[in-house]
Enzyme design. Structure first.
Site, PDB file in Angstrom:
ATOM      1  N   LYS A 163       0.857  -1.179   0.000  1.00  0.00           N
ATOM      2  CA  LYS A 163       0.000   0.000   0.000  1.00  0.00           C
ATOM      3  C   LYS A 163       0.900   1.239   0.000  1.00  0.00           C
ATOM      4  O   LYS A 163       1.499   1.589   1.010  1.00  0.00           O
ATOM      5  CB  LYS A 163      -0.903   0.027   1.244  1.00  0.00           C
ATOM      6  CG  LYS A 163      -1.993   1.087   1.105  1.00  0.00           C
ATOM      7  CD  LYS A 163      -2.365   1.751   2.409  1.00  0.00           C
ATOM      8  CE  LYS A 163      -1.414   2.829   2.836  1.00  0.00           C
ATOM      9  NZ  LYS A 163      -1.253   3.976   1.922  1.00  0.00           N
ATOM     10  N   GLU A 213      10.322   1.698  10.088  1.00  0.00           N
ATOM     11  CA  GLU A 213      11.310   2.710   9.713  1.00  0.00           C
ATOM     12  C   GLU A 213      10.627   4.050   9.936  1.00  0.00           C
ATOM     13  O   GLU A 213       9.839   4.483   9.096  1.00  0.00           O
ATOM     14  CB  GLU A 213      11.624   2.475   8.229  1.00  0.00           C
ATOM     15  CG  GLU A 213      12.780   3.234   7.742  1.00  0.00           C
ATOM     16  CD  GLU A 213      13.987   2.825   8.491  1.00  0.00           C
ATOM     17  OE1 GLU A 213      14.501   3.708   9.200  1.00  0.00           O
ATOM     18  OE2 GLU A 213      14.392   1.661   8.400  1.00  0.00           O
ATOM     19  N   CYS A 272      13.995  11.214   6.704  1.00  0.00           N
ATOM     20  CA  CYS A 272      14.069  10.857   8.123  1.00  0.00           C
ATOM     21  C   CYS A 272      15.504  10.924   8.634  1.00  0.00           C
ATOM     22  O   CYS A 272      15.724  10.931   9.830  1.00  0.00           O
ATOM     23  CB  CYS A 272      13.446   9.491   8.366  1.00  0.00           C
ATOM     24  SG  CYS A 272      14.031   8.268   7.213  1.00  0.00           S
ATOM     25  N   GLU A 328      10.837  16.790  14.886  1.00  0.00           N
ATOM     26  CA  GLU A 328      11.341  16.602  13.528  1.00  0.00           C
ATOM     27  C   GLU A 328      10.791  17.741  12.651  1.00  0.00           C
ATOM     28  O   GLU A 328       9.616  18.092  12.757  1.00  0.00           O
ATOM     29  CB  GLU A 328      10.832  15.245  13.026  1.00  0.00           C
ATOM     30  CG  GLU A 328      11.476  14.773  11.752  1.00  0.00           C
ATOM     31  CD  GLU A 328      10.987  13.380  11.339  1.00  0.00           C
ATOM     32  OE1 GLU A 328       9.855  13.010  11.687  1.00  0.00           O
ATOM     33  OE2 GLU A 328      11.751  12.676  10.656  1.00  0.00           O
TER      34      GLU A 328
HETATM   35  P1  ADP Z   1       3.992  10.881   6.505  1.00  0.00           P
HETATM   36  O1  ADP Z   1       4.073  11.889   7.588  1.00  0.00           O
HETATM   37  O2  ADP Z   1       5.274  10.452   5.900  1.00  0.00           O
HETATM   38  O3  ADP Z   1       2.916  11.125   5.496  1.00  0.00           O
HETATM   39  P2  ADP Z   1       2.452   8.722   7.532  1.00  0.00           P
HETATM   40  O4  ADP Z   1       2.911   7.851   8.614  1.00  0.00           O
HETATM   41  O5  ADP Z   1       1.207   9.494   7.709  1.00  0.00           O
HETATM   42  O6  ADP Z   1       3.707   9.607   7.279  1.00  0.00           O
HETATM   43  O7  ADP Z   1       2.320   7.928   6.173  1.00  0.00           O
HETATM   44  C1  ADP Z   1       3.168   6.890   5.781  1.00  0.00           C
HETATM   45  C2  ADP Z   1       2.350   5.786   5.153  1.00  0.00           C
HETATM   46  O8  ADP Z   1       1.456   5.295   6.138  1.00  0.00           O
HETATM   47  C3  ADP Z   1       1.473   6.210   3.975  1.00  0.00           C
HETATM   48  O9  ADP Z   1       1.434   5.146   3.038  1.00  0.00           O
HETATM   49  C4  ADP Z   1       0.124   6.398   4.621  1.00  0.00           C
HETATM   50  O10 ADP Z   1      -0.932   6.219   3.717  1.00  0.00           O
HETATM   51  C5  ADP Z   1       0.154   5.262   5.618  1.00  0.00           C
HETATM   52  N1  ADP Z   1      -0.817   5.373   6.718  1.00  0.00           N
HETATM   53  C6  ADP Z   1      -1.144   6.458   7.433  1.00  0.00           C
HETATM   54  N2  ADP Z   1      -2.094   6.145   8.354  1.00  0.00           N
HETATM   55  C7  ADP Z   1      -2.349   4.820   8.216  1.00  0.00           C
HETATM   56  C8  ADP Z   1      -3.223   3.882   8.861  1.00  0.00           C
HETATM   57  N3  ADP Z   1      -4.018   4.239   9.856  1.00  0.00           N
HETATM   58  N4  ADP Z   1      -3.203   2.614   8.430  1.00  0.00           N
HETATM   59  C9  ADP Z   1      -2.382   2.224   7.434  1.00  0.00           C
HETATM   60  N5  ADP Z   1      -1.564   3.035   6.800  1.00  0.00           N
HETATM   61  C10 ADP Z   1      -1.525   4.327   7.175  1.00  0.00           C
END
Ligand code: ADP
Length: 484
Positions: free
Chosen positions: A177, A253, A287, A388
């Site tokens: 995903k 990560e 990061c 960050e």
């Molecule tokens: P960033 O700040 O880098 O956008 P996120 O942690 O929000 O970091 O996003 C990183 C990944 O995690 C993306 O693919 C996002 O769609 C996914 N993501 C965010 N929330 C969820 C969730 N509740 N369940 C699964 N995937 C998630």
């Protein structure tokens, strides 16, 4: 092969599909806000079918020889390099980074394919002399099974190959995903693996604008035996907690808050060059970006002067325009966060030496551009010292002694990357051993590579990606005791 139709961005069991209800979401260029495509907006049902496909493909794929699996990865590597320019343009448009940086990332992404193609053949077990007569111990490494991979937008191709390549090399199958900001990069990578001969169901792609329902299915399904995630610490912690219900293995990560330490025995101009390159890479959206730049009092003035001189030459704009080295931030929220950290620092007594505001001239107002910024006299009271940034702000902190700076650098819950500049071998050794981080760059601003284990300690994550360790994350250890 993709694209059957523009919005058929789901890859399930070797078929490119639209969402069941035909729902799509827009993909926009962050530099201009222009619509560049639409992606299928999948939900729980499509995710379940992707897991079904991965589960069905696991038996045959894990039974292939490592040599056959390696051949596919090697072909994918070669194809990726053949298509490097097209992939870089797509990445630069969809993610925003300068074309040169996008080219570097394509090469880095391809490196993982090549590295794990080779490592696939080196999944050795071992025999252990037993403490009993007439008895043998044997250790095997076997693929963990179906893997769920969740990837971010900031490195939209290399973060995919860093997960898919070792999973596939180990004999696992995967449901990926990607981030909702960069689904087209994911489509490009998966299409290339398919073209290289990856059988249906081995790598499946679920694009969505709604990560929660998709994430929930991936976490809940007991057939998924491993979750590999790159993203924010906050989401990573939630996902790790969810994975515990079915005791999945996890690799995380997550965020970082990297210190860079410049000692006064180092050349301040050389260190400033390194700091500029590391800090403004990907507009600070990495990061491992140095978030706290500690400079010893004796060289802080020379260092800051050189840092400002170099930073002032960086020009912002759409990544595909010539001469650009600062791309847009990902969204308005990122812009607000960076501005808040800068304003807070200035209010608390930091010196704003360069930049400090959003850029809006010459059409930059269509994207979220922030001026490359240098702040001096940063201290512990300021937000930027703890949070960050994920933006183009270099925060310079003066310090006096080695002991003091090691303690201050370690005073964070994060523990991903750290950097130090010194010409003193004893100091380099002492400090790199004392820093509580997964990665230390000694006079080195790029301590990463497909062949090297990347990962953090503390709230920066669990597990390693790349290197020999990166493959172990996808392998279970089996012990066979035999009474003769
Ligand atoms: P960033 O700040 O880098 O956008 P996120 O942690 O929000 O970091 O996003 C990183 C990944 O995690 C993306 O693919 C996002 O769609 C996914 N993501 C965010 N929330 C969820 C969730 N509740 N369940 C699964 N995937 C998630």
């Amino acid at each position: 092969m993709y694209p059957a139709a523009d919005t058929a961005t789901l890859l399930i069991d070797g078929k490119w599909l639209e969402a069941d209800d035909g729902a799509t979401f827009p993909v926009t260029a962050p530099a201009t806000g222009e619509l560049i495509g639409r992606a299928a907006d999948a939900g729980a049902a499509e995710t379940d079918r992707a897991i079904d496909a991965a589960a069905a493909a696991f038996g045959p794929w894990s039974a292939e020889t490592a040599y056959a699996r390696a051949d596919v990865l090697r072909r994918a590597h070669d194809l990726m390099l053949e298509r490097a320019e097209d992939l870089a343009v797509l990445m630069s448009t969809e993610q925003g980074k300068p074309l040169k940086a996008a080219r570097n990332e394509v090469r880095y992404a391809a490196d993982f394919l090549a590295w794990f193609a080779e490592e696939a053949k080196r999944v050795h077990g071992r025999t252990i002399p037993s403490n009993r007569r007439g008895h043998r111990f044997q250790v095997l490494k076997q693929p963990v099974g179906v893997v769920a991979g969740i990837t971010p937008w900031n490195y939209p191709m290399s973060m995919i190959t860093r997960k898919v390549a070792p999973a596939v090399a180990a004999g696992c199958t995967i449901v990926l995903k990607p981030a909702e900001q960069t689904p087209l990069c994911a489509v490009a990578v998966l299409a290339l693996l398919e073209e290289a001969g990856l059988p249906p169901g081995v790598a499946n792609l679920v694009t969505t604008a709604r990560p929660e329902p998709v994430g929930e299915r991936l976490l809940a399904d007991p057939r998924v035996r491993k979750l590999t995630f790159t993203g924010s610490t906050e989401v990573g912690m939630r996902l790790a907690a969810g994975a515990a219900a079915t005791m999945k293995r996890v690799s995380m990560e997550l965020g970082g808050h990297a210190p860079m330490i410049v000692f006064d025995d180092a050349d301040p101009v050389h260190a400033a060059k390194g700091a500029t390159l590391a800090k403004f890479l990907n507009t600070g959206q990495a990061c491992i970006s140095p978030n706290r730049i500690y400079v010893q009092r004796g060289v802080v003035e020379a260092f800051t002067e050189a840092l400002v001189a170099r930073t002032a030459t960086l020009s912002a704009g759409p990544g595909t325009s010539p001469g650009v080295s600062i791309g847009p931030l990902v969204d308005d929220a990122a812009l607000t966060k960076v501005q808040r950290q800068v304003d807070d620092a200035v209010e608390r007594g930091a010196r704003l030496v360069l930049g400090g505001t959003r850029l809006t001239e010459d059409g930059l107002d269509r994207g979220c551009f922030f001026a490359p910024t240098v702040l001096a006299d940063i201290d512990e009271t300021m937000l930027i010292y703890r949070e960050e940034t994920f933006g183009p702000v270099a925060a310079v902190i003066p310090f006096d002694t080695e002991e003091e700076v090691v303690a201050r650098a370690n005073d964070t819950a994060y523990g991903l990357a750290s950097y130090l500049y010194t010409r003193d071998l004893g100091r380099a050794t002492r400090v790199s051993e004392a820093l509580r981080f997964g990665i230390v760059g000694v006079n080195d601003i790029n301590p990463t590579g497909a062949q090297a284990p990347f990962g953090g300690v503390g709230v920066s994550g669990l597990g390693r990606e790349g290197g020999v360790e990166g493959l172990d994350e996808y392998l279970d250890v089996k012990l066979i005791g035999t009474a003769l």
